[in-house]
Design an enzyme around this catalytic site. Sequence first.
Site, PDB file in Angstrom:
ATOM      1  N   GLU A   1       0.849  -1.189   0.000  1.00 25.78           N
ATOM      2  CA  GLU A   1       0.000   0.000   0.000  1.00 25.78           C
ATOM      3  C   GLU A   1       0.880   1.232   0.000  1.00 25.78           C
ATOM      4  OE1 GLU A   1      -2.256  -0.372   3.598  1.00 25.78           O
ATOM      5  OE2 GLU A   1      -3.262  -2.180   2.905  1.00 25.78           O
TER       6      GLU A   1
ATOM      7  N   LYS B   1       1.967   4.718   1.674  1.00 23.86           N
ATOM      8  CA  LYS B   1       1.913   5.256   3.036  1.00 23.86           C
ATOM      9  C   LYS B   1       1.432   6.702   2.907  1.00 23.86           C
ATOM     10  CE  LYS B   1       4.393   5.352   7.358  1.00 23.86           C
ATOM     11  NZ  LYS B   1       4.227   6.757   7.721  1.00 23.86           N
TER      12      LYS B   1
ATOM     13  N   ASP C   1       0.420  10.374   3.752  1.00 25.21           N
ATOM     14  CA  ASP C   1       1.011  11.310   4.702  1.00 25.21           C
ATOM     15  C   ASP C   1      -0.077  12.224   5.256  1.00 25.21           C
ATOM     16  OD1 ASP C   1       2.926  12.465   6.176  1.00 25.21           O
ATOM     17  OD2 ASP C   1       3.947  13.477   4.524  1.00 25.21           O
TER      18      ASP C   1
ATOM     19  N   TYR D   1      -7.248   1.675   5.876  1.00 29.89           N
ATOM     20  CA  TYR D   1      -6.227   0.672   5.565  1.00 29.89           C
ATOM     21  C   TYR D   1      -6.183  -0.501   6.540  1.00 29.89           C
ATOM     22  CZ  TYR D   1      -3.744   3.607   8.913  1.00 29.89           C
ATOM     23  OH  TYR D   1      -3.402   4.334  10.025  1.00 29.89           O
TER      24      TYR D   1
ATOM     25  N   LYS E   1      10.343   3.985   3.669  1.00 31.35           N
ATOM     26  CA  LYS E   1      10.210   5.438   3.520  1.00 31.35           C
ATOM     27  C   LYS E   1      10.909   5.902   2.244  1.00 31.35           C
ATOM     28  CE  LYS E   1       8.562   7.777   6.485  1.00 31.35           C
ATOM     29  NZ  LYS E   1       8.734   8.097   7.873  1.00 31.35           N
TER      30      LYS E   1
ATOM     31  N   CYS F   1      18.086  44.345  15.013  1.00 29.53           N
ATOM     32  CA  CYS F   1      16.905  43.518  14.734  1.00 29.53           C
ATOM     33  C   CYS F   1      16.124  44.086  13.555  1.00 29.53           C
ATOM     34  CB  CYS F   1      16.029  43.459  15.977  1.00 29.53           C
ATOM     35  SG  CYS F   1      14.435  42.683  15.665  1.00 29.53           S
TER      36      CYS F   1
ATOM     37  N   CYS G   1      12.707  45.588  15.071  1.00 27.49           N
ATOM     38  CA  CYS G   1      12.576  46.725  15.984  1.00 27.49           C
ATOM     39  C   CYS G   1      13.788  47.650  15.973  1.00 27.49           C
ATOM     40  CB  CYS G   1      12.316  46.230  17.406  1.00 27.49           C
ATOM     41  SG  CYS G   1      13.754  45.419  18.147  1.00 27.49           S
TER      42      CYS G   1
ATOM     43  N   CYS H   1      17.474  38.972  19.175  1.00 31.55           N
ATOM     44  CA  CYS H   1      17.113  40.361  19.400  1.00 31.55           C
ATOM     45  C   CYS H   1      17.025  40.547  20.918  1.00 31.55           C
ATOM     46  CB  CYS H   1      15.762  40.638  18.736  1.00 31.55           C
ATOM     47  SG  CYS H   1      14.951  42.110  19.360  1.00 31.55           S
TER      48      CYS H   1
ATOM     49  N   CYS I   1      10.251  43.906  21.514  1.00 33.45           N
ATOM     50  CA  CYS I   1      10.284  43.864  20.044  1.00 33.45           C
ATOM     51  C   CYS I   1       8.932  43.358  19.521  1.00 33.45           C
ATOM     52  CB  CYS I   1      11.405  42.932  19.601  1.00 33.45           C
ATOM     53  SG  CYS I   1      11.330  42.472  17.872  1.00 33.45           S
TER      54      CYS I   1
HETATM   55  S1  IVH Z   1      -0.940   0.309   8.828  1.00 34.48           S
HETATM   56  C1  IVH Z   1      -0.403  -1.804  12.797  1.00 34.48           C
HETATM   57  N1  IVH Z   1      -1.114   1.368   6.418  1.00 34.48           N
HETATM   58  O1  IVH Z   1       1.551   5.280   9.240  1.00 34.48           O
HETATM   59  C2  IVH Z   1      -0.181  -1.096  11.515  1.00 34.48           C
HETATM   60  N2  IVH Z   1      -0.480   2.776   8.207  1.00 34.48           N
HETATM   61  O2  IVH Z   1       3.785   4.659  11.311  1.00 34.48           O
HETATM   62  C3  IVH Z   1      -0.865   0.200  11.485  1.00 34.48           C
HETATM   63  N3  IVH Z   1      -0.116   5.096   7.566  1.00 34.48           N
HETATM   64  O3  IVH Z   1      -0.048   5.615  12.320  1.00 34.48           O
HETATM   65  C4  IVH Z   1      -0.565   1.056  10.366  1.00 34.48           C
HETATM   66  N4  IVH Z   1      -0.584   4.876   5.440  1.00 34.48           N
HETATM   67  O4  IVH Z   1      -1.078   6.779  10.344  1.00 34.48           O
HETATM   68  C5  IVH Z   1      -0.829   1.587   7.720  1.00 34.48           C
HETATM   69  N5  IVH Z   1      -1.326   2.179   4.254  1.00 34.48           N
HETATM   70  C6  IVH Z   1      -1.069   2.381   5.536  1.00 34.48           C
HETATM   71  C7  IVH Z   1      -0.718   3.657   6.020  1.00 34.48           C
HETATM   72  C8  IVH Z   1      -0.419   3.806   7.365  1.00 34.48           C
HETATM   73  C9  IVH Z   1      -0.228   5.719   6.379  1.00 34.48           C
HETATM   74  C10 IVH Z   1       0.304   5.748   8.824  1.00 34.48           C
HETATM   75  C11 IVH Z   1      -0.615   5.523   9.973  1.00 34.48           C
HETATM   76  C12 IVH Z   1       0.213   4.999  11.107  1.00 34.48           C
HETATM   77  C13 IVH Z   1       1.600   5.298  10.647  1.00 34.48           C
HETATM   78  C14 IVH Z   1       2.516   4.205  11.127  1.00 34.48           C
END
Ligand code: IVH
Length: 679
Positions: A126, A128, A130, A238, A326, A420, A423, A438, A443
Amino acid sequence: MPRTEKAKKLSSLTKSQARKRVQELREAIDRHNYLYHVLDQPEISDQEYDRLFRQLQNLERELPDLVTPDSPTQRVGAPPSQAFAPVVHRQPMMSLANVFSEEELRAWARRVQGALGSQRIRYVCELKFDGTAVSLTYENGAFVRGATRGDGVQGEDVTSNLRTVRSIPLRLHAKRVPRFVEIRGEVFLSKRAFEAINRDRGAAGAPLFANPRNAAAGSLRQLDPKVTASRPLDVFVYGLGAVDGLEVASHEAALAWMKSAGFKLNPNTAVAGTLEDVMTYVTRWTEERGKLPFAADGVVVKVNGFRQQAELGATSQAPRWAVAYKFPAEQAETRINDIKVYVGRTGALTPVADLDPVGISGVTVTSATLHNEDEVRRKDVRIGDWVVVQRAGEVIPEVVRVLTERRSGSERKFVMPKTCPECGEPVHRPEGEAVTRCTNAACPAQVLGRLLLFGSRGAMNIDRVGYKLVKQLLDRGMISDAADLYGLTNAQLLTLERMGEKSAQNVLDSIASSKKTTLPRLLYALGIRHVGSHVAEVLADHFGDVERLMQASFEEIRDAPGIGPTIARSIAEFFQQSENRRIVKKLLAAGVRPAAPRKAEYRGPLAGKRVVFTGALARLPRTRAEALAKEHGAIVGGSVSSKTDYLVTGEEPGSKLDRARKLKIAILNEKEFEKLVRS
Ligand code: IVH
């Protein structure tokens, strides 16, 4: 149809006809919501949708006893909550272990395969997302509660706000509806929505959100659900948390069930039969993430089978059956047009590069921090330089290096100003420190920064007093310190730009309601250097009221549990300044009533006891154990002193144990601690 005619028509319905019509309208609206917000395939025009919605609103207005919390009309308009109530997740929300290279990802997969022996493993890959994690609880198909992750064990109740997120179904559509289920997902903002919000904030002179994640989290934790409703938040789900009454054997099956129930899933999820397929997915999205309409900071790989997941288990923080890869920080090349110097609340001067706008991971970057004078020198950054800038996850964009080969000779060196920029007073850089400050506490930039901190969410929580208002109030001389806020009048506010009767009253109400606060909030709000919200709590526990702290000597402050000499010095110096003492007195005189921690209410064995933790705990995350102790009235400290009552030890306790033994302090292991809490 003219309004009056329609109203007549509605009121001519019998009660049971009206009930039926309400039901039909709700189902239709839910379906169109789903088509529009989840599938992106609307079947009716926005106007047609609005018409249905207004019909439902009219009926409900006439027959208020037909209003239920899961009605689509209830997505907006719940009264603003004062704060967020705590919610304990039935199943904790764990985090994920991170890997930063393909090699580390392969090593994770080897460990997984090692633990599962010869079993065949399928993975689900999946993106991740943000954003910010949420847990959505459904009971018998109805959305009853939505919470933030918090510390994983306990989050905040943001139900009213989540009701405004259109892609969250208020009722489950699935054929199989469990008695109880926690749905886990990520609330996020599209890159476009994020940029639009920042454009508006920029135009209004408000501070910008650093990234879509902060903007999403900030929008979700609004006290007024109407503000949340005005931000186009979205959610991808998810996973499942606790489930009662639903049999699913794999992650894939759980995703399919969630889809059938009406949730929005990300379409880029893929099942991988081999590790090589996982790698292909990772490579593809590392290259293509920029094309996504939302921010993604990596790939999450999960073992598909639930039996296999159970076999693999979890550490105290994260499951062993999942991992987050990551993405490397994304970089781009651009030119520095200027280097500006910003003055913060503490007077710190920060050089910031003003850039030719450049897109990085889908976000337009126009400035990058240069941290301080030494950093500018070390990287030899000059005005006019071409540079490499990067955005890594949540951090503010920064200049990585200069492309010296592109210099033309016309670049100019940056000089830290001697006075500064806000000011005009002299600035000072103490020996051995990197930061230039400063020196003028009055200020305007410092005053503004202090006032913004004072009103901020973790401090006095005056939600109507934001940047724009504070700036106007200061510029017009209506206030000069935080205490002046409490003396503002309606007549004064009405002279401000675009301020009507109603907004003025809201501002005054929000200021007035902040008078009832807690001592840690007030201490944090004062903006004492080194006093964050945690230290503020410790001080509040120890001193009980602000006047006692104000009179305390350096030594007395240093002897509070968990307070070292640096913090103690900073606090003592702060209260030595008569100006600061004057402001505190003025706040109290204005009616600010900071409630002391409710120590007296606890009667258990931990009430009022000073507890210190050491070593790695096996059964509970450390933060949770500390929170538990505090909930039972204990004062948690960082170091052992003669005043400590209990030292709770985990594995490999450090020097604290020796010290506790020497001082003959009661030492508990984790089990004994839990027993004490339960008693
Ligand atoms: S699974 C027990 N799937 O990443 C596993 N997390 O560092 C639970 N996140 O707090 C997480 N996309 O907010 C999962 N496809 C995804 C995700 C995801 C983003 C975030 C989530 C979690 C953090 C984990």
